[in-house]
Write a protein that holds these residues in place. Structure first.
Motif, PDB file in Angstrom:
ATOM      1  N   ASP A 281       0.931  -1.048   0.033  1.00 36.61           N
ATOM      2  CA  ASP A 281       0.062  -0.203  -0.084  1.00 36.61           C
ATOM      3  C   ASP A 281       0.721   1.218  -0.455  1.00 36.61           C
ATOM      4  OD1 ASP A 281      -1.448   2.351   1.352  1.00 36.61           O
ATOM      5  OD2 ASP A 281      -3.078   0.705   0.393  1.00 36.61           O
ATOM      6  N   PRO A 282       0.465   2.248  -1.016  1.00 35.32           N
ATOM      7  CA  PRO A 282       1.452   3.472  -0.912  1.00 35.32           C
ATOM      8  C   PRO A 282       1.642   4.418   0.491  1.00 35.32           C
ATOM      9  CG  PRO A 282      -0.242   3.275  -2.351  1.00 35.32           C
ATOM     10  CD  PRO A 282      -0.640   2.084  -2.055  1.00 35.32           C
ATOM     11  N   GLU A 283       0.755   3.764   1.585  1.00 37.15           N
ATOM     12  CA  GLU A 283       0.587   4.378   2.694  1.00 37.15           C
ATOM     13  C   GLU A 283       1.545   3.714   3.818  1.00 37.15           C
ATOM     14  OE1 GLU A 283      -2.660   5.939   4.613  1.00 37.15           O
ATOM     15  OE2 GLU A 283      -3.413   6.611   2.431  1.00 37.15           O
ATOM     16  N   GLY A 284       1.808   2.174   3.545  1.00 38.55           N
ATOM     17  CA  GLY A 284       2.976   1.814   4.367  1.00 38.55           C
ATOM     18  C   GLY A 284       3.919   2.084   4.608  1.00 38.55           C
ATOM     19  N   ASP A 285       5.127   1.178   5.630  1.00 40.61           N
ATOM     20  CA  ASP A 285       6.342   1.711   5.350  1.00 40.61           C
ATOM     21  C   ASP A 285       6.952   0.961   4.578  1.00 40.61           C
ATOM     22  OD1 ASP A 285       5.062   2.313   8.421  1.00 40.61           O
ATOM     23  OD2 ASP A 285       5.518   0.139   8.659  1.00 40.61           O
ATOM     24  N   ASP A 286       8.333   1.479   4.377  1.00 43.91           N
ATOM     25  CA  ASP A 286       9.219   1.515   3.055  1.00 43.91           C
ATOM     26  C   ASP A 286       9.592   0.273   3.632  1.00 43.91           C
ATOM     27  OD1 ASP A 286      11.602   1.293   1.863  1.00 43.91           O
ATOM     28  OD2 ASP A 286      12.002   3.418   1.629  1.00 43.91           O
ATOM     29  N   ILE A 287       9.280  -1.251   2.263  1.00 42.51           N
ATOM     30  CA  ILE A 287       9.631  -2.175   2.621  1.00 42.51           C
ATOM     31  C   ILE A 287      11.031  -2.726   2.998  1.00 42.51           C
ATOM     32  CG2 ILE A 287      10.106  -2.796   0.277  1.00 42.51           C
ATOM     33  CD1 ILE A 287       8.251  -5.633   0.522  1.00 42.51           C
ATOM     34  N   ARG A 288      11.668  -1.542   2.574  1.00 44.83           N
ATOM     35  CA  ARG A 288      13.301  -2.180   3.195  1.00 44.83           C
ATOM     36  C   ARG A 288      13.125  -1.591   4.397  1.00 44.83           C
ATOM     37  NH1 ARG A 288      15.164   2.670  -1.327  1.00 44.83           N
ATOM     38  NH2 ARG A 288      13.997   3.609   0.004  1.00 44.83           N
TER      39      ARG A 288
ATOM     40  N   ARG B  69      -6.254  -1.474 -11.310  1.00 40.21           N
ATOM     41  CA  ARG B  69      -6.749  -0.340 -11.040  1.00 40.21           C
ATOM     42  C   ARG B  69      -7.252  -0.067  -9.832  1.00 40.21           C
ATOM     43  NH1 ARG B  69     -11.063   1.780 -15.542  1.00 40.21           N
ATOM     44  NH2 ARG B  69      -9.141   1.110 -16.991  1.00 40.21           N
ATOM     45  N   HIS B  70      -8.105  -0.660  -8.654  1.00 40.81           N
ATOM     46  CA  HIS B  70      -8.438  -0.031  -7.979  1.00 40.81           C
ATOM     47  C   HIS B  70      -7.370  -0.473  -6.236  1.00 40.81           C
ATOM     48  CE1 HIS B  70     -11.903   0.773 -10.241  1.00 40.81           C
ATOM     49  NE2 HIS B  70     -12.307  -0.636 -10.666  1.00 40.81           N
ATOM     50  N   GLY B  71      -6.572  -1.192  -6.259  1.00 45.21           N
ATOM     51  CA  GLY B  71      -5.466  -1.656  -5.016  1.00 45.21           C
ATOM     52  C   GLY B  71      -6.271  -2.365  -5.162  1.00 45.21           C
ATOM     53  N   VAL B  72      -6.006  -2.636  -3.326  1.00 42.75           N
ATOM     54  CA  VAL B  72      -6.217  -3.531  -2.560  1.00 42.75           C
ATOM     55  C   VAL B  72      -7.737  -3.085  -1.637  1.00 42.75           C
ATOM     56  CG1 VAL B  72      -6.118  -4.514  -0.594  1.00 42.75           C
ATOM     57  CG2 VAL B  72      -4.044  -4.213  -1.727  1.00 42.75           C
ATOM     58  N   SER B  73      -8.390  -4.078  -2.006  1.00 45.07           N
ATOM     59  CA  SER B  73      -9.920  -4.008  -1.370  1.00 45.07           C
ATOM     60  C   SER B  73      -9.985  -3.846   0.317  1.00 45.07           C
ATOM     61  CB  SER B  73     -10.296  -5.323  -1.057  1.00 45.07           C
ATOM     62  OG  SER B  73     -10.690  -5.893  -0.473  1.00 45.07           O
ATOM     63  N   PRO B  74     -10.963  -2.729   0.379  1.00 43.03           N
ATOM     64  CA  PRO B  74     -10.912  -1.968   1.968  1.00 43.03           C
ATOM     65  C   PRO B  74     -10.722  -3.369   3.287  1.00 43.03           C
ATOM     66  CG  PRO B  74     -12.410  -0.879   0.249  1.00 43.03           C
ATOM     67  CD  PRO B  74     -12.185  -1.979  -0.043  1.00 43.03           C
ATOM     68  N   GLU B  75     -11.032  -4.644   2.571  1.00 46.41           N
ATOM     69  CA  GLU B  75     -11.397  -5.426   3.618  1.00 46.41           C
ATOM     70  C   GLU B  75     -10.318  -5.931   3.998  1.00 46.41           C
ATOM     71  OE1 GLU B  75     -12.391 -10.114   3.471  1.00 46.41           O
ATOM     72  OE2 GLU B  75     -13.533  -9.227   1.830  1.00 46.41           O
ATOM     73  N   LEU B  76      -9.210  -6.137   3.137  1.00 42.95           N
ATOM     74  CA  LEU B  76      -7.952  -7.164   2.928  1.00 42.95           C
ATOM     75  C   LEU B  76      -7.298  -5.716   3.565  1.00 42.95           C
ATOM     76  CD1 LEU B  76      -7.227  -9.168   0.195  1.00 42.95           C
ATOM     77  CD2 LEU B  76      -7.176 -10.111   2.521  1.00 42.95           C
TER      78      LEU B  76
END
Length: 255
Positions: free
Chosen positions: A184-191, A207-214
């Motif tokens: 997710d773009p708002e997540g912690d840097d994977i590194r 197009r829509h990214g991960v569903s709100p549920e997941l």
């Protein structure tokens, strides 16, 4: 091959096609055989050229290909496989059982992550991800939504490597156990975050990214490094970056 052999191969092809997995092209057939797919038959318009190619690129399965293949006229091959691969060979294989795949995905402890594609929309991307997962030694690939990850276009893009890992479609509320690491773009840097072997790496649709549920169920939100003003990566590229960060087991030498 005689005309009777060709006619019988066509008859068997038409009888098996509705429930079989189409292996479209030499590389799909090669990989399926290497990973013990049950291939019911193969057809080509040029046996000599096919076996020469196999001898150059895959001598380990050349004998098996020679046993399986039947030569048919090019016009017949195009009729049976409308989107004919340039290598002019196609085969039919048995799809792995859903139960076996599901048990593989659910088994604990895991030695490698599972890639989860949440409602993907592009079959080519699905196949490319399967190819990556097989190469990295991921436990498997799960898709949610209405696209069949075993669709011929996905198998073609995956070069037959669906047989090298567990590939299954499951509902989002039926995922195997394990920590959900959602990209997710708002997540912690994977590194900065070690990815555990037992993780489910979740990627959203193109197009829509991960569903709100997941997203709400995530144990961790992770982001990929990206230059400002660049909007996104291709799905398969994102999966490759995440699996490369995970690291993967030491690869055993092989063909």
């Amino acid at each position: 091959m005689s005309e009777n052999d060709a006619a019988e191969a066509v008859r068997q092809w038409r009888a098996a096609a509705p429930g079989a997995v189409l292996l479209d092209g030499f590389h799909a057939l090669k990989h399926a055989l290497r990973f013990n797919a049950e291939v019911s038959g193969a057809i080509t318009s040029d046996t000599a050229a096919l076996l020469e190619l196999a001898g150059d690129l895959a001598p380990d399965v050349t004998g098996r290909i020679a046993e399986l293949v039947t030569e048919v006229p090019l016009e017949t091959l195009r009729e049976l496989v409308p989107r004919l691969h340039p290598t002019r060979v196609a085969a039919l294989a048995v799809r792995p059982g859903r139960r076996a795949n599901t048990e593989t995905l659910a088994a604990l402890p895991r030695r490698s992550p599972i890639v989860v594609l949440d409602n993907p929309r592009n079959l080519g991307n699905v196949g490319a991800v399967v190819r990556l997962a097989a190469g990295f030694g991921a436990t498997g690939v799960i898709t949610t939504g209405d696209i069949d990850p075993w669709h011929p276009n996905a198998v073609r893009a995956g070069a037959g490597l669906h047989y090298a890992t567990a590939v299954e479609r499951l509902p989002s509320d039926g995922l195997p156990p394990g920590p959900l690491h959602v990209l997710d773009p708002e997540g912690d840097d994977i590194r900065s975050v070690p990815v555990p072997d037992g993780a489910l790496l979740v990627f959203g649709s193109e197009r829509h990214g991960v569903s709100p549920e997941l997203r709400e169920r995530a144990d961790r939100l992770l982001s990929l490094p990206m230059r400002p003003q660049v909007s996104s990566y291709n799905l398969a590229t994102s999966v490759a970056m995440a699996l490369f960060h995970w690291g993967g087991p030491a690869a055993a030498p092989g063909p």
